[in-house]
Design a protein around this motif. Structure first.
Motif, PDB file in Angstrom:
ATOM      1  N   ASP A  96      -4.235   8.794  -3.282  1.00 41.48           N
ATOM      2  CA  ASP A  96      -5.049   8.857  -4.487  1.00 41.48           C
ATOM      3  C   ASP A  96      -6.355   8.128  -4.217  1.00 41.48           C
ATOM      4  OD1 ASP A  96      -6.244   8.721  -6.961  1.00 41.48           O
ATOM      5  OD2 ASP A  96      -4.433   8.137  -8.050  1.00 41.48           O
ATOM      6  N   ALA A  97      -7.418   8.880  -3.975  1.00 42.11           N
ATOM      7  CA  ALA A  97      -8.703   8.292  -3.592  1.00 42.11           C
ATOM      8  C   ALA A  97      -9.351   7.506  -4.718  1.00 42.11           C
ATOM      9  CB  ALA A  97      -9.652   9.397  -3.121  1.00 42.11           C
ATOM     10  N   HIS A  98      -8.800   7.606  -5.920  1.00 40.66           N
ATOM     11  CA  HIS A  98      -9.383   6.906  -7.058  1.00 40.66           C
ATOM     12  C   HIS A  98      -8.927   5.452  -7.141  1.00 40.66           C
ATOM     13  CE1 HIS A  98     -11.363   6.660 -10.928  1.00 40.66           C
ATOM     14  NE2 HIS A  98     -10.263   6.267 -11.531  1.00 40.66           N
ATOM     15  N   VAL A  99      -7.847   5.114  -6.441  1.00 40.64           N
ATOM     16  CA  VAL A  99      -7.246   3.784  -6.544  1.00 40.64           C
ATOM     17  C   VAL A  99      -7.712   2.900  -5.396  1.00 40.64           C
ATOM     18  CG1 VAL A  99      -5.097   2.469  -6.652  1.00 40.64           C
ATOM     19  CG2 VAL A  99      -5.240   4.723  -7.732  1.00 40.64           C
ATOM     20  N   GLY A 100      -8.228   1.711  -5.717  1.00 37.78           N
ATOM     21  CA  GLY A 100      -8.632   0.749  -4.693  1.00 37.78           C
ATOM     22  C   GLY A 100      -7.420  -0.015  -4.176  1.00 37.78           C
ATOM     23  N   HIS A 101      -7.355  -0.221  -2.873  1.00 37.65           N
ATOM     24  CA  HIS A 101      -6.147  -0.816  -2.299  1.00 37.65           C
ATOM     25  C   HIS A 101      -6.482  -1.533  -0.997  1.00 37.65           C
ATOM     26  CE1 HIS A 101      -1.831  -1.191  -1.659  1.00 37.65           C
ATOM     27  NE2 HIS A 101      -1.972  -0.711  -0.439  1.00 37.65           N
ATOM     28  N   PRO A 225     -20.069  11.893  -4.319  1.00 35.97           N
ATOM     29  CA  PRO A 225     -18.791  11.652  -5.010  1.00 35.97           C
ATOM     30  C   PRO A 225     -17.809  10.807  -4.210  1.00 35.97           C
ATOM     31  CG  PRO A 225     -19.453  13.960  -5.179  1.00 35.97           C
ATOM     32  CD  PRO A 225     -20.388  13.322  -4.205  1.00 35.97           C
ATOM     33  N   GLU A 226     -17.941  10.820  -2.901  1.00 33.07           N
ATOM     34  CA  GLU A 226     -16.999  10.097  -2.057  1.00 33.07           C
ATOM     35  C   GLU A 226     -17.100   8.582  -2.202  1.00 33.07           C
ATOM     36  OE1 GLU A 226     -20.760  10.624   0.427  1.00 33.07           O
ATOM     37  OE2 GLU A 226     -19.599  11.807  -1.023  1.00 33.07           O
ATOM     38  N   VAL A 227     -18.184   8.069  -2.782  1.00 32.91           N
ATOM     39  CA  VAL A 227     -18.327   6.616  -2.900  1.00 32.91           C
ATOM     40  C   VAL A 227     -17.653   6.067  -4.153  1.00 32.91           C
ATOM     41  CG1 VAL A 227     -20.501   6.677  -1.632  1.00 32.91           C
ATOM     42  CG2 VAL A 227     -20.550   6.601  -4.133  1.00 32.91           C
ATOM     43  N   ARG A 228     -17.292   6.923  -5.085  1.00 31.76           N
ATOM     44  CA  ARG A 228     -16.735   6.446  -6.358  1.00 31.76           C
ATOM     45  C   ARG A 228     -15.304   5.943  -6.171  1.00 31.76           C
ATOM     46  NH1 ARG A 228     -16.392   9.679 -12.188  1.00 31.76           N
ATOM     47  NH2 ARG A 228     -15.485   7.915 -13.357  1.00 31.76           N
ATOM     48  N   LEU A 229     -15.003   4.823  -6.798  1.00 27.59           N
ATOM     49  CA  LEU A 229     -13.660   4.241  -6.750  1.00 27.59           C
ATOM     50  C   LEU A 229     -13.298   3.743  -8.136  1.00 27.59           C
ATOM     51  CD1 LEU A 229     -11.379   3.562  -4.700  1.00 27.59           C
ATOM     52  CD2 LEU A 229     -12.351   1.263  -4.552  1.00 27.59           C
ATOM     53  N   GLY A 230     -12.027   3.901  -8.496  1.00 33.13           N
ATOM     54  CA  GLY A 230     -11.542   3.476  -9.794  1.00 33.13           C
ATOM     55  C   GLY A 230     -10.853   2.125  -9.742  1.00 33.13           C
ATOM     56  N   PRO A 231      -9.861   1.919 -10.602  1.00 30.35           N
ATOM     57  CA  PRO A 231      -9.174   0.630 -10.679  1.00 30.35           C
ATOM     58  C   PRO A 231      -8.410   0.302  -9.394  1.00 30.35           C
ATOM     59  CG  PRO A 231      -8.759   1.967 -12.639  1.00 30.35           C
ATOM     60  CD  PRO A 231      -9.400   2.865 -11.634  1.00 30.35           C
ATOM     61  N   PRO A 232      -8.079  -0.974  -9.202  1.00 27.62           N
ATOM     62  CA  PRO A 232      -7.292  -1.369  -8.032  1.00 27.62           C
ATOM     63  C   PRO A 232      -5.811  -1.090  -8.240  1.00 27.62           C
ATOM     64  CG  PRO A 232      -7.722  -3.277  -9.379  1.00 27.62           C
ATOM     65  CD  PRO A 232      -8.460  -2.139 -10.032  1.00 27.62           C
ATOM     66  N   SER A 233      -5.077  -1.116  -7.151  1.00 28.53           N
ATOM     67  CA  SER A 233      -3.615  -1.018  -7.232  1.00 28.53           C
ATOM     68  C   SER A 233      -3.044  -2.352  -7.700  1.00 28.53           C
ATOM     69  CB  SER A 233      -3.041  -0.668  -5.864  1.00 28.53           C
ATOM     70  OG  SER A 233      -3.229  -1.744  -4.947  1.00 28.53           O
ATOM     71  N   TRP A 234      -1.773  -2.332  -8.155  1.00 27.31           N
ATOM     72  CA  TRP A 234      -1.119  -3.590  -8.519  1.00 27.31           C
ATOM     73  C   TRP A 234      -0.970  -4.489  -7.296  1.00 27.31           C
ATOM     74  CZ3 TRP A 234      -1.032  -6.241 -12.581  1.00 27.31           C
ATOM     75  CH2 TRP A 234      -1.000  -5.647 -13.838  1.00 27.31           C
ATOM     76  N   HIS A 235      -0.797  -3.879  -6.131  1.00 22.54           N
ATOM     77  CA  HIS A 235      -0.691  -4.684  -4.913  1.00 22.54           C
ATOM     78  C   HIS A 235      -2.009  -5.405  -4.647  1.00 22.54           C
ATOM     79  CE1 HIS A 235       0.903  -5.897  -1.002  1.00 22.54           C
ATOM     80  NE2 HIS A 235      -0.267  -5.551  -0.486  1.00 22.54           N
ATOM     81  N   TRP A 236      -3.140  -4.700  -4.855  1.00 23.42           N
ATOM     82  CA  TRP A 236      -4.439  -5.354  -4.693  1.00 23.42           C
ATOM     83  C   TRP A 236      -4.552  -6.543  -5.644  1.00 23.42           C
ATOM     84  CZ3 TRP A 236      -8.361  -7.042  -7.659  1.00 23.42           C
ATOM     85  CH2 TRP A 236      -9.556  -7.383  -7.031  1.00 23.42           C
ATOM     86  N   VAL A 237      -4.164  -6.344  -6.898  1.00 24.26           N
ATOM     87  CA  VAL A 237      -4.261  -7.418  -7.882  1.00 24.26           C
ATOM     88  C   VAL A 237      -3.466  -8.638  -7.430  1.00 24.26           C
ATOM     89  CG1 VAL A 237      -3.709  -8.114 -10.240  1.00 24.26           C
ATOM     90  CG2 VAL A 237      -4.684  -5.844  -9.811  1.00 24.26           C
ATOM     91  N   GLU A 238      -2.233  -8.410  -6.994  1.00 26.46           N
ATOM     92  CA  GLU A 238      -1.384  -9.526  -6.564  1.00 26.46           C
ATOM     93  C   GLU A 238      -1.973 -10.222  -5.352  1.00 26.46           C
ATOM     94  OE1 GLU A 238       1.157 -11.890  -4.405  1.00 26.46           O
ATOM     95  OE2 GLU A 238       0.793  -9.843  -3.653  1.00 26.46           O
ATOM     96  N   ARG A 239      -2.466  -9.451  -4.374  1.00 32.21           N
ATOM     97  CA  ARG A 239      -3.037 -10.044  -3.165  1.00 32.21           C
ATOM     98  C   ARG A 239      -4.356 -10.779  -3.473  1.00 32.21           C
ATOM     99  NH1 ARG A 239      -0.519 -11.949   0.380  1.00 32.21           N
ATOM    100  NH2 ARG A 239       0.626 -12.335  -1.537  1.00 32.21           N
ATOM    101  N   ALA A 240      -5.124 -10.256  -4.425  1.00 30.16           N
ATOM    102  CA  ALA A 240      -6.365 -10.921  -4.810  1.00 30.16           C
ATOM    103  C   ALA A 240      -6.079 -12.278  -5.431  1.00 30.16           C
ATOM    104  CB  ALA A 240      -7.144 -10.042  -5.786  1.00 30.16           C
ATOM    105  N   ILE A 241      -5.089 -12.339  -6.318  1.00 27.55           N
ATOM    106  CA  ILE A 241      -4.749 -13.614  -6.941  1.00 27.55           C
ATOM    107  C   ILE A 241      -4.231 -14.589  -5.894  1.00 27.55           C
ATOM    108  CG2 ILE A 241      -3.298 -14.757  -8.656  1.00 27.55           C
ATOM    109  CD1 ILE A 241      -3.269 -12.070 -10.181  1.00 27.55           C
TER     110      ILE A 241
END
Length: 325
Positions: A96-101, A225-241
């Motif tokens: 899913d190219a929309h999800v940041g991870h 269009p290839e540069v657009r990104l949406g919300p992060p994954s839950w894994h990204w959120v956990e790793r960011a914290i």
């Protein structure tokens, strides 16, 4: 100065700039853009001021910052910007190219360390870094871990802490761990926008008070269009914290000897401004430029009164702490 700004087209890559890719040690293609030295471009034989690396935030792409990058090039810096692995023009890490991870923030530190070593050897000193939001967090980690060694650094709204909606950091991290484990950790943490329950129609207000600069990003979503990104994954959120909490350990920031300019706003709804203010006091060689309600998260894409103060502060800071060799 105002005339130069009005003439700059934020929706076109400057003719003098070069877009290419850098290949990471594992073969991943990292998109980059470079401004040549002024004498390389035929625009004069002035000696280079030095070399500046710009690093964007989560979900960002370097097109958003062309105006600021051009400013630094115009003042004599050899300028380079890259897109982080998995976002912008540097590919995606999920179907899913929309999800940041990301698997772990250490992957980005490894990319930065390898790029820095090569870039530094090919560009004139002094070497400095400007970074925004997540990019600022990654630079701080890279400094702590010895992955980069710039003469000076300027950070715009660095992600030293994430907005926790009032929860203590430990509790916020526990919630992220649970939500990541309850389902597919690569699923989007929310539907759209920059934070939970923040739809796209209010996204601009979280980022900048300048509607034209905000519209530049929407333009680039259509043009590339290839540069657009949406919300992060839950894994990204956990790793960011986890990554931000690691920098909170006693003695970590206190050992960073690099001069650092931190720019922040108390009105930031994405990163924790209190953490930035507190960490500025922990860093041995730091300066803090703090805004209030007049500024949102993207300080370098704000209205001219805010953005101009930031750019001028960076220029002055580098003149003091990274003089031309």
């Amino acid at each position: 100065m105002s005339k130069a700004k009005s003439e700059f087209n934020r929706r076109a890559i400057p003719e003098v700039a070069r877009e290419t890719h850098w290949i990471a040690p594992d073969g991943w293609r990292i998109r980059r853009i470079d401004w040549p030295l002024r004498d390389d471009s035929g625009a004069g034989a002035a000696e280079p001021r030095g070399s500046l690396l710009f690093l964007p935030g989560r979900g960002d792409h370097y097109e958003k910052y062309l105006e600021t990058l051009q400013h630094f090039a115009d003042t004599g810096w050899r300028v380079t910007a890259i897109d982080w692995r998995g976002q912008g023009g540097s590919g995606r890490l999920l179907p899913d190219a929309h999800v940041g991870h990301i698997d772990d923030f250490s992957t980005w530190i490894a990319d930065l360390g390898a790029f820095w070593a090569e870039w530094k050897s090919n560009n004139p000193a002094p070497h400095v870094i400007v970074a925004h939001s997540m990019g600022g967090h990654l630079v701080m980690r890279a400094l702590v871990e010895g992955a980069v060694d710039p003469q000076a650094v300027a950070l715009s709204a660095p992600m030293l802490g994430i907005s926790t909606q009032g929860l203590p950091y430990a509790a916020h991290h526990a919630v992220a761990r649970i939500l990541s484990a309850l389902g597919d950790p690569t699923r989007a943490a929310w539907k759209e926008g920059e934070k939970p329950m923040s739809p796209l129609n209010v996204r601009g207000k979280l980022l900048t008070h300048d509607p034209e600069r905000y519209a530049d990003e929407i333009y680039w979503w259509g043009a590339r269009p290839e540069v657009r990104l949406g919300p992060p994954s839950w894994h990204w959120v956990e790793r960011a914290i986890a990554s931000t909490r690691a920098l909170n350990e006693p003695g970590i920031l206190e050992k960073v000897s690099t001069p650092i300019l931190l720019m922040a706003t108390t009105a930031d709804k994405l990163v924790d401004p209190k953490r930035i203010v507190r960490d500025a006091k922990r860093l041995p060689h730091s300066e803090l430029l703090l805004f209030g309600a007049e500024a949102a998260h993207e300080l370098l894409r704000e209205t001219d009164p805010v953005r101009d103060r930031c750019v001028a502060a960076i220029d002055t800071f580098f003149a003091t702490h990274a003089p031309t060799v």
